[in-house]
Design a protein around this motif. Sequence first.
Motif, PDB file in Angstrom:
ATOM      1  N   GLN A 171       0.824  -1.206   0.000  1.00 39.79           N
ATOM      2  CA  GLN A 171       0.000   0.000   0.000  1.00 39.79           C
ATOM      3  C   GLN A 171       0.860   1.259   0.000  1.00 39.79           C
ATOM      4  O   GLN A 171       0.522   2.254  -0.648  1.00 39.79           O
ATOM      5  CB  GLN A 171      -0.944  -0.023   1.204  1.00 39.79           C
ATOM      6  CG  GLN A 171      -1.982  -1.136   1.127  1.00 39.79           C
ATOM      7  CD  GLN A 171      -2.997  -1.091   2.250  1.00 39.79           C
ATOM      8  OE1 GLN A 171      -3.022  -0.160   3.043  1.00 39.79           O
ATOM      9  NE2 GLN A 171      -3.851  -2.110   2.316  1.00 39.79           N
ATOM     10  N   GLU A 172       1.993   1.204   0.675  1.00 37.70           N
ATOM     11  CA  GLU A 172       2.907   2.344   0.658  1.00 37.70           C
ATOM     12  C   GLU A 172       3.491   2.538  -0.738  1.00 37.70           C
ATOM     13  O   GLU A 172       3.596   3.661  -1.234  1.00 37.70           O
ATOM     14  CB  GLU A 172       4.021   2.133   1.679  1.00 37.70           C
ATOM     15  CG  GLU A 172       4.993   3.304   1.768  1.00 37.70           C
ATOM     16  CD  GLU A 172       6.067   3.090   2.827  1.00 37.70           C
ATOM     17  OE1 GLU A 172       7.060   3.840   2.804  1.00 37.70           O
ATOM     18  OE2 GLU A 172       5.903   2.181   3.666  1.00 37.70           O
ATOM     19  N   ALA A 173       3.863   1.431  -1.386  1.00 39.15           N
ATOM     20  CA  ALA A 173       4.422   1.513  -2.737  1.00 39.15           C
ATOM     21  C   ALA A 173       3.400   2.045  -3.735  1.00 39.15           C
ATOM     22  O   ALA A 173       3.749   2.770  -4.680  1.00 39.15           O
ATOM     23  CB  ALA A 173       4.924   0.141  -3.179  1.00 39.15           C
ATOM     24  N   LEU A 174       2.113   1.712  -3.524  1.00 42.52           N
ATOM     25  CA  LEU A 174       1.041   2.164  -4.421  1.00 42.52           C
ATOM     26  C   LEU A 174       0.547   3.567  -4.075  1.00 42.52           C
ATOM     27  O   LEU A 174      -0.324   4.101  -4.763  1.00 42.52           O
ATOM     28  CB  LEU A 174      -0.135   1.190  -4.355  1.00 42.52           C
ATOM     29  CG  LEU A 174       0.085  -0.208  -4.939  1.00 42.52           C
ATOM     30  CD1 LEU A 174      -1.118  -1.094  -4.649  1.00 42.52           C
ATOM     31  CD2 LEU A 174       0.350  -0.144  -6.440  1.00 42.52           C
ATOM     32  N   HIS A 175       1.070   4.145  -3.015  1.00 45.08           N
ATOM     33  CA  HIS A 175       0.661   5.478  -2.543  1.00 45.08           C
ATOM     34  C   HIS A 175      -0.795   5.503  -2.081  1.00 45.08           C
ATOM     35  O   HIS A 175      -1.520   6.477  -2.302  1.00 45.08           O
ATOM     36  CB  HIS A 175       0.882   6.541  -3.632  1.00 45.08           C
ATOM     37  CG  HIS A 175       2.280   6.560  -4.152  1.00 45.08           C
ATOM     38  ND1 HIS A 175       2.597   6.138  -5.436  1.00 45.08           N
ATOM     39  CD2 HIS A 175       3.455   6.912  -3.574  1.00 45.08           C
ATOM     40  CE1 HIS A 175       3.898   6.255  -5.624  1.00 45.08           C
ATOM     41  NE2 HIS A 175       4.446   6.718  -4.507  1.00 45.08           N
ATOM     42  N   VAL A 176      -1.231   4.414  -1.451  1.00 46.43           N
ATOM     43  CA  VAL A 176      -2.571   4.384  -0.869  1.00 46.43           C
ATOM     44  C   VAL A 176      -2.580   5.306   0.337  1.00 46.43           C
ATOM     45  O   VAL A 176      -1.660   5.271   1.165  1.00 46.43           O
ATOM     46  CB  VAL A 176      -2.955   2.949  -0.452  1.00 46.43           C
ATOM     47  CG1 VAL A 176      -4.290   2.939   0.276  1.00 46.43           C
ATOM     48  CG2 VAL A 176      -3.007   2.048  -1.678  1.00 46.43           C
ATOM     49  N   ARG A 177      -3.599   6.134   0.442  1.00 48.09           N
ATOM     50  CA  ARG A 177      -3.675   7.099   1.527  1.00 48.09           C
ATOM     51  C   ARG A 177      -3.877   6.374   2.860  1.00 48.09           C
ATOM     52  O   ARG A 177      -4.851   5.634   3.028  1.00 48.09           O
ATOM     53  CB  ARG A 177      -4.802   8.093   1.267  1.00 48.09           C
ATOM     54  CG  ARG A 177      -4.815   9.289   2.204  1.00 48.09           C
ATOM     55  CD  ARG A 177      -5.819  10.311   1.713  1.00 48.09           C
ATOM     56  NE  ARG A 177      -5.372  10.947   0.486  1.00 48.09           N
ATOM     57  CZ  ARG A 177      -6.186  11.644  -0.335  1.00 48.09           C
ATOM     58  NH1 ARG A 177      -7.471  11.756  -0.033  1.00 48.09           N
ATOM     59  NH2 ARG A 177      -5.712  12.218  -1.412  1.00 48.09           N
ATOM     60  N   GLU A 178      -2.960   6.581   3.770  1.00 47.96           N
ATOM     61  CA  GLU A 178      -2.983   5.860   5.043  1.00 47.96           C
ATOM     62  C   GLU A 178      -4.204   6.244   5.874  1.00 47.96           C
ATOM     63  O   GLU A 178      -4.580   7.404   5.965  1.00 47.96           O
ATOM     64  CB  GLU A 178      -1.716   6.166   5.832  1.00 47.96           C
ATOM     65  CG  GLU A 178      -1.519   5.280   7.036  1.00 47.96           C
ATOM     66  CD  GLU A 178      -0.179   5.502   7.718  1.00 47.96           C
ATOM     67  OE1 GLU A 178       0.013   4.913   8.792  1.00 47.96           O
ATOM     68  OE2 GLU A 178       0.653   6.254   7.167  1.00 47.96           O
TER      69      GLU A 178
END
Length: 465
Positions: free
Chosen positions: A336-343
């Motif tokens: 999710q971090e690599a895909l830039h998913v909003r935390e």
Amino acid sequence: MLRLLLPLLLLISNVERSRSAVVDSLPGFPEDLPFKLETATQYVGVGELEQVQLFYYFIESERSPKDDPLLVWLNGGPGCSSLSGLLYEIGPLQFDFSSSSGTKAILKYNPYSWTKVGNIIFLDAPVGTGFSYATASMAYNISDTSSAAQTYEFLRKWLMSHPNFLANPLYITGDSYSGVVIPIIVKEIYDGIEAGHQPQMNLVGYTLGNPVTCDEKDKSFRIPYANKMALVSDELYETTKMDCNGDFQNIDPTNGACLVDLEMVSLCLEKIYLSQILEPSCNVITPNHTRLKWSRSILEESTIDVVLMPQQSSRPWCRPYNYIFSYIWANDKNVQEALHVREGTKQEWNRCNSTLSYTKDVLNAVVYHEYLSDKALRALVYSGDHDISVPYISTLDWIRSLNLTLEGPWSPWFVEGQIAGYSILYSKNSKYDLTFTMIKGDTAPEYKPKQCLAMVDRWFSYYPL
């Protein structure tokens, strides 16, 4: 004049706030990505006060991004993430099942990706699907028509921030339940072009795979299809059709003869895997009772949470087990971090969200096809001939209802010297044309990736299949 400019100025302002980022590598893939993947770092806000935040994956064509068509891809459900389409159907990544195990999901390159011939936006829509979310609870209330409007707004904003793709031929594409929403989106775009909305899109057409069109009618064709495929005998089918007056959906509870016939049909179909009748069924079967009762559930496709299923080595292989790895991979924080998913926006990624607050306000999408058939557009509709979920005979039925001109006979088409399927071409007023093709053997493109890549490569290039 200022009144006319305000919507465009607002659109431009919103676009300027949107940011995207190139993803060079992904957990589970052993090297740098051999294609350009972009995701939204700030999503694309749509709807009232931009309360709906839509997530997408954009992959440039591996051939010629400048010249190849731009596709918007939607998965069905409603509520199934486009990541499923990317990883299991038409994207350049897929799971390496021989190397993946337990909680370890390994990716490999898909040589039959549609990015070989096109630029693709994989969109998580409607809101609540995949990594898309809303900032207000009421914004999760969505319908066929409002979802289509939001997708149109998304596309306008995306193209404003990617003006280098404005000249590319634009196609709206997808499968399953997106068959209801896509013609609505195409109408929105076409009407916007005629009204002079900016940016001006180069809309050329749309593609539909195993598409739901009228949910009730599609399901009613499952029993005739079962008869054609020898799952229900001719004798039982004819008796059932007569006793039930040809209506397999709206059952009269006082019609005893019809109910008895349908109980026999239930025995024939209850353990069939609807998406591919030749593969094992993973549905949980309740113990047999002394008398099987007819239920419309025989015409419904039941869903299971494969993540929670017990891992039993003795069980037969079933295709839904392949989907386990998407849950493992997409819920990995590093992914999710690599895909830039909003935390903090989503508790858990689901391949298909069955809890959407979704209203099906278009019960029959044929009216949209009738409208589009008067426009200068192209359509490609494809079905797998072993899919009972949306039988090809149902799709052919609504296509024939459009009263188009038949341009040629039902003909086979080939890949590597073998019959890949059969196709037929229709047209109207020398402007609109619709190609229907049946993929031989399985539903597509998850099951027949090589044949489906050949199909779209030829069709996008205006070649005969």
